[in-house]
Design a protein around this motif. Structure first.
Motif, PDB file in Angstrom:
ATOM      1  N   PRO A 115      39.844 -42.488  17.770  1.00 20.07           N
ATOM      2  CA  PRO A 115      38.735 -42.114  16.598  1.00 20.07           C
ATOM      3  C   PRO A 115      39.320 -39.941  16.821  1.00 20.07           C
ATOM      4  N   TRP A 116      39.217 -39.554  17.975  1.00 25.33           N
ATOM      5  CA  TRP A 116      39.487 -38.022  17.926  1.00 25.33           C
ATOM      6  C   TRP A 116      41.170 -37.899  17.468  1.00 25.33           C
ATOM      7  N   MET A 117      41.941 -39.216  17.709  1.00 27.13           N
ATOM      8  CA  MET A 117      43.708 -38.919  17.592  1.00 27.13           C
ATOM      9  C   MET A 117      43.035 -39.225  15.441  1.00 27.13           C
ATOM     10  N   LEU A 118      42.417 -40.587  14.985  1.00 30.10           N
ATOM     11  CA  LEU A 118      42.884 -40.377  13.800  1.00 30.10           C
ATOM     12  C   LEU A 118      42.158 -39.141  13.100  1.00 30.10           C
ATOM     13  N   ARG A 119      41.172 -37.965  13.822  1.00 29.73           N
ATOM     14  CA  ARG A 119      40.331 -37.086  13.055  1.00 29.73           C
ATOM     15  C   ARG A 119      41.613 -36.525  13.066  1.00 29.73           C
ATOM     16  N   CYS A 120      42.682 -35.937  14.072  1.00 29.62           N
ATOM     17  CA  CYS A 120      43.418 -35.004  13.943  1.00 29.62           C
ATOM     18  C   CYS A 120      44.542 -35.439  12.745  1.00 29.62           C
ATOM     19  N   PHE A 121      45.448 -36.517  12.844  1.00 32.60           N
ATOM     20  CA  PHE A 121      45.697 -36.832  11.746  1.00 32.60           C
ATOM     21  C   PHE A 121      44.973 -36.541  10.724  1.00 32.60           C
ATOM     22  N   GLY A 123      43.173 -34.467   9.187  1.00 38.95           N
ATOM     23  CA  GLY A 123      43.520 -32.400   9.503  1.00 38.95           C
ATOM     24  C   GLY A 123      44.940 -32.032   9.501  1.00 38.95           C
ATOM     25  N   ALA A 124      45.616 -32.280  10.102  1.00 32.81           N
ATOM     26  CA  ALA A 124      46.294 -32.243   9.625  1.00 32.81           C
ATOM     27  C   ALA A 124      47.924 -32.241   8.672  1.00 32.81           C
ATOM     28  N   LEU A 125      47.263 -33.876   7.889  1.00 29.26           N
ATOM     29  CA  LEU A 125      47.665 -33.693   7.430  1.00 29.26           C
ATOM     30  C   LEU A 125      47.288 -32.983   5.836  1.00 29.26           C
ATOM     31  N   VAL A 126      45.964 -32.632   6.252  1.00 32.04           N
ATOM     32  CA  VAL A 126      45.254 -31.397   4.946  1.00 32.04           C
ATOM     33  C   VAL A 126      46.055 -30.553   5.285  1.00 32.04           C
ATOM     34  N   VAL A 127      45.947 -29.437   6.252  1.00 30.57           N
ATOM     35  CA  VAL A 127      46.477 -28.232   6.458  1.00 30.57           C
ATOM     36  C   VAL A 127      47.977 -28.404   6.663  1.00 30.57           C
ATOM     37  N   TYR A 128      48.836 -28.761   6.350  1.00 34.39           N
ATOM     38  CA  TYR A 128      50.467 -28.898   6.677  1.00 34.39           C
ATOM     39  C   TYR A 128      50.650 -29.305   4.961  1.00 34.39           C
ATOM     40  N   ALA A 129      49.690 -29.888   4.280  1.00 35.59           N
ATOM     41  CA  ALA A 129      49.912 -30.373   2.697  1.00 35.59           C
ATOM     42  C   ALA A 129      50.295 -29.318   1.755  1.00 35.59           C
ATOM     43  N   ALA A 237      45.435 -34.055  19.014  1.00 32.97           N
ATOM     44  CA  ALA A 237      45.944 -33.800  18.808  1.00 32.97           C
ATOM     45  C   ALA A 237      47.218 -32.728  18.293  1.00 32.97           C
ATOM     46  N   ALA A 238      48.348 -32.594  19.713  1.00 35.78           N
ATOM     47  CA  ALA A 238      49.334 -32.597  19.122  1.00 35.78           C
ATOM     48  C   ALA A 238      50.605 -33.148  18.692  1.00 35.78           C
ATOM     49  N   ILE A 239      49.900 -34.530  19.052  1.00 36.27           N
ATOM     50  CA  ILE A 239      51.053 -35.802  18.676  1.00 36.27           C
ATOM     51  C   ILE A 239      50.898 -36.099  17.181  1.00 36.27           C
ATOM     52  N   ALA A 240      49.119 -35.896  16.483  1.00 32.91           N
ATOM     53  CA  ALA A 240      48.981 -35.555  15.390  1.00 32.91           C
ATOM     54  C   ALA A 240      50.209 -34.576  14.526  1.00 32.91           C
ATOM     55  N   ALA A 241      49.947 -33.676  15.442  1.00 39.20           N
ATOM     56  CA  ALA A 241      50.043 -31.949  14.546  1.00 39.20           C
ATOM     57  C   ALA A 241      52.485 -32.849  14.578  1.00 39.20           C
ATOM     58  N   ALA A 282      42.662 -23.569  14.961  1.00 34.92           N
ATOM     59  CA  ALA A 282      41.094 -23.740  14.543  1.00 34.92           C
ATOM     60  C   ALA A 282      40.325 -24.549  13.957  1.00 34.92           C
ATOM     61  N   TRP A 283      40.765 -25.041  13.393  1.00 36.84           N
ATOM     62  CA  TRP A 283      40.233 -26.662  12.858  1.00 36.84           C
ATOM     63  C   TRP A 283      39.885 -27.853  14.063  1.00 36.84           C
ATOM     64  N   VAL A 284      40.644 -27.843  15.050  1.00 34.42           N
ATOM     65  CA  VAL A 284      40.750 -28.433  16.361  1.00 34.42           C
ATOM     66  C   VAL A 284      40.104 -28.379  16.965  1.00 34.42           C
ATOM     67  N   LEU A 285      39.515 -27.251  16.861  1.00 38.15           N
ATOM     68  CA  LEU A 285      38.724 -27.073  18.079  1.00 38.15           C
ATOM     69  C   LEU A 285      37.491 -26.541  17.888  1.00 38.15           C
ATOM     70  N   TRP A 286      37.335 -26.567  16.403  1.00 36.75           N
ATOM     71  CA  TRP A 286      36.401 -26.671  15.193  1.00 36.75           C
ATOM     72  C   TRP A 286      35.565 -28.185  15.876  1.00 36.75           C
ATOM     73  N   GLN A 287      35.995 -28.714  15.535  1.00 34.27           N
ATOM     74  CA  GLN A 287      36.259 -30.281  15.473  1.00 34.27           C
ATOM     75  C   GLN A 287      36.452 -30.832  16.840  1.00 34.27           C
ATOM     76  N   ALA A 288      36.305 -30.639  18.091  1.00 34.50           N
ATOM     77  CA  ALA A 288      36.174 -30.832  18.863  1.00 34.50           C
ATOM     78  C   ALA A 288      35.091 -30.062  19.758  1.00 34.50           C
ATOM     79  N   LYS A 289      34.769 -29.213  19.271  1.00 31.22           N
ATOM     80  CA  LYS A 289      33.036 -28.507  19.476  1.00 31.22           C
ATOM     81  C   LYS A 289      32.169 -29.443  18.834  1.00 31.22           C
ATOM     82  N   ARG A 290      32.160 -29.942  17.535  1.00 33.32           N
ATOM     83  CA  ARG A 290      31.464 -30.604  17.425  1.00 33.32           C
ATOM     84  C   ARG A 290      30.913 -31.590  17.876  1.00 33.32           C
ATOM     85  N   SER A 291      32.621 -32.312  18.096  1.00 30.49           N
ATOM     86  CA  SER A 291      32.362 -33.456  18.883  1.00 30.49           C
ATOM     87  C   SER A 291      31.712 -33.412  20.106  1.00 30.49           C
TER      88      SER A 291
END
Length: 319
Positions: A115-121, A123-129, A237-241, A282-291
């Motif tokens: 679940p965490w990795m899918l969330r990272c994917f 976020g990565a898609l949005v940022v990279y796009a 998070a690293a795999i997703a990026a 920054a997005w990953v750390l925010w999401q990690a803190k929220r969850s």
């Protein structure tokens, strides 16, 4: 943090099986497995090269001269598939000789937290796009570059398909080796996370055939990926990026928008990587803190400590 709580780079030490020399044996045995698997993977490509030389001329150049043309689907499949073989090699060696459970390579949860990795994917898609879109559609035209013009060739569809299938395997394998095995190897010997994050970076960089700017670009990504791995307690998070970055580049290359055989980097490319990883981080750390994501693991007790005490027979009343 107490001495019984271990962050990601020290996870190997949380296992009762840990000994300082085990990572070295894992590396040696893993390298042997990798050579064997690579030779087996090479066989069908080599056979096809001799049976259909005209169709596989680009792969014949790899065998004869070492020239790699990533626009050729056969060469592309061989190159990415060869890198992906690092993953089963590492897992087999760790299973035989490394710390247990093997899932310590994945995260503090001893597995990939899907679940965490899918969330990272996501976020990565949005940022990279956003970053890629700004670079190609806004910054390049402002700098006088020619507008992008996708081209479709006979190999475009196959290259896109191969990129979607093989790139996740290739990128994941690199993360397990460089942000997993090597980070935890160094972390087992040196406690401060900076050592575990920075020392594997040169090995990761020189594995890429780039010029100085390109190697610096790769190093920036490696440092950011290592830092995120440490901060989040796992490779997700690293795999997703890594997967999103490489897949986008390979797909764009299939349409001729970027050069798949480019060896050179640039200062602007480094800036783009810094901006991308900073925004994503920054997005990953925010999401990690929220969850309330777990980033440490408690030391596992030795096997004998969890075993039930032996039964004691009651003394007999009869002599």
């Amino acid at each position: 943090m107490t001495d019984t709580m271990f962050p990601y780079h020290r996870l190997a030490r949380s296992s009762p099986r840990y000994r300082w020399w085990r990572p070295l044996l894992v590396g040696v045995v893993g390298a042997v497995f990798y050579v064997v698997l690579s030779l087996l993977y090479l066989v069908p490509f080599a056979v096809l090269t001799f049976t259909a030389p005209a169709e596989l001329a680009a792969f014949a150049d790899v065998l004869n001269t070492g020239t790699i043309d990533m626009t050729d689907p056969t060469v592309f499949a061989f190159a990415l598939g060869s890198i992906a073989l690092m993953l089963p090699s590492l897992w087999l060696a760790t299973l035989l000789l490394g710390s247990r459970p093997v899932g310590l390579l994945s995260s503090v949860a001893t597995r990939l937290r899907w679940p965490w990795m899918l969330r990272c994917f996501g976020g990565a898609l949005v940022v990279y796009a956003i970053v890629f879109g700004l670079a190609f559609l806004v910054l390049d035209p402002l700098s006088g570059a020619d507008p992008i013009s996708p081209t479709v060739t006979a190999s475009t569809a196959l290259l896109v398909l191969l990129a979607l299938i093989l790139t996740p395997l290739q990128a994941t394998a690199e993360e397990y080796v460089f942000r997993g095995y090597l980070m935890q190897t160094v972390g087992g010997w040196l406690k401060h996370p900076a050592w575990a994050i920075l020392l594997p970076v040169p090995l990761f960089a020189i594995g890429h055939d780039y010029d100085l700017w390109g190697l610096a670009d790769v190093a920036v990504f490696a440092i950011a990926a290592g830092w995120l791995t440490w901060r989040t307690g796992g490779l997700e998070a690293a795999i997703a990026a890594h997967v999103v970055n490489n897949t986008l580049l390979f797909v764009l290359g299939a349409f001729g928008i970027v050069d798949l055989n480019a060896k050179g980097g640039s200062p602007s490319g480094i800036v783009m990587t810094v901006v991308t990883m900073a925004a994503y981080g920054a997005w990953v750390l925010w999401q990690a803190k929220r969850s309330s994501l777990a980033t440490t693991r408690e030391q596992m007790p030795p096997a004998w400590a969890s075993a039930p005490p032996p039964s004691v027979a009651s003394p007999s009343l009869w002599v």
